[in-house]
Design an enzyme around this catalytic site. Structure first.
Site, mmCIF file in Angstrom:
data_model
loop_
_atom_site.group_PDB
_atom_site.id
_atom_site.type_symbol
_atom_site.label_atom_id
_atom_site.label_comp_id
_atom_site.label_asym_id
_atom_site.label_seq_id
_atom_site.Cartn_x
_atom_site.Cartn_y
_atom_site.Cartn_z
ATOM 1 N N GLY A 1 -8.511 9.619 7.624
ATOM 2 C CA GLY A 1 -7.888 10.876 7.229
ATOM 3 C C GLY A 1 -6.405 10.927 7.544
ATOM 4 N N SER B 1 -4.558 8.285 6.833
ATOM 5 C CA SER B 1 -4.004 7.406 5.803
ATOM 6 C C SER B 1 -2.984 8.115 4.935
ATOM 7 C CB SER B 1 -5.115 6.910 4.876
ATOM 8 O OG SER B 1 -5.891 5.951 5.505
ATOM 9 N N ASP C 1 0.853 -1.196 0.000
ATOM 10 C CA ASP C 1 0.000 0.000 0.000
ATOM 11 C C ASP C 1 0.888 1.245 0.000
ATOM 12 O OD1 ASP C 1 -2.115 1.733 0.181
ATOM 13 O OD2 ASP C 1 -2.676 1.195 2.234
#
Length: 222
Positions: free
Chosen positions: A176, A178, A87
């Protein structure tokens, strides 16, 4: 961030707010004049990068700070949006970032083996409680790197290319945060990826930066 406090202005000059059509979407960090590091899930599937802007040099979402346009977003090709692996993404800027007292790059951690059970710092504009509002002021919190073996037990998706934090219930990342930076000893060790929202006493999980340094270097806008 749940359980944090307002960050002093200028303490985290590498912190980025990625804003989509003017609204804070994700955190990110400045790597150099042309590149910003974030999570893949922050930019994956965005059809119109013209609406995505990189805001630096401010602690407050009510201020625009210095704003940069996005030329391209490079998502790791092995990103798995179910297992939340790999990710990681790079945002290439159209024009180079100008550095000053409030705008500086962060270096990346290449060796994080001795970090377990040691302190680290998370910053972000994520909600201050589950379902809560986005704070205007950048939040900071000191967390602890959770032992990897325990994290793999606590969060079934976790593999070697993740790194985790855990302190206690009521402290941790939230929506938020992230894409934002987890930092230890002046180097970025993690990118906020996922958790059990929010601050429920389960580990927060980050993309382990040291696992992706070679990918990052290969995909930088030069």
């Amino acid at each position: 961030i749940v359980g944090g406090k307002d960050a002093p202005v200028g303490k985290y000059p590498y912190q980025v707010s990625l804003r989509l059509s003017g609204s804070h979407r994700c955190g990110a960090s400045i790597l150099d004049n042309n590149n910003v590091l974030t999570a893949a899930h922050c930019v994956d599937g965005l059809s119109n990068l013209n609406r995505l802007k990189v805001h630096v040099g401010t602690n407050y979402l009510s201020e625009s700070g210095d704003v940069y346009d996005v030329e391209d977003a490079v998502v790791n090709k092995n990103y798995d949006d179910f297992l939340l692996r790999n990710d990681v993404a790079l945002v290439h800027l159209t024009n180079p970032i100008k550095f000053n007292d409030l705008v500086q790059p962060i270096k990346l951690s290449t060796n994080d083996e001795d970090l377990e059970s040691n302190p680290c710092t998370l910053t972000g504009w994520g909600s201050t409680r589950l379902g809560g509002n986005t704070p205007n002021a950048l939040q900071e919190i000191e967390l602890i790197v959770h032992p990897q073996k325990q994290c793999e037990r606590d969060q079934w998706r976790v593999i070697d290319s993740h790194i985790c934090t855990l302190t206690k219930r009521g402290e941790g990342a939230c929506h938020g945060d992230s894409g934002g930076p987890l930092v230890a000893n002046g180097a970025q060790i993690g990118i906020v990826s996922f958790g059990s929202p929010c601050a429920l006493g389960e580990p927060d999980v980050y993309t382990r930066v040291s696992s992706f340094v070679s990918w990052i270097n290969a995909n930088l806008k030069k």
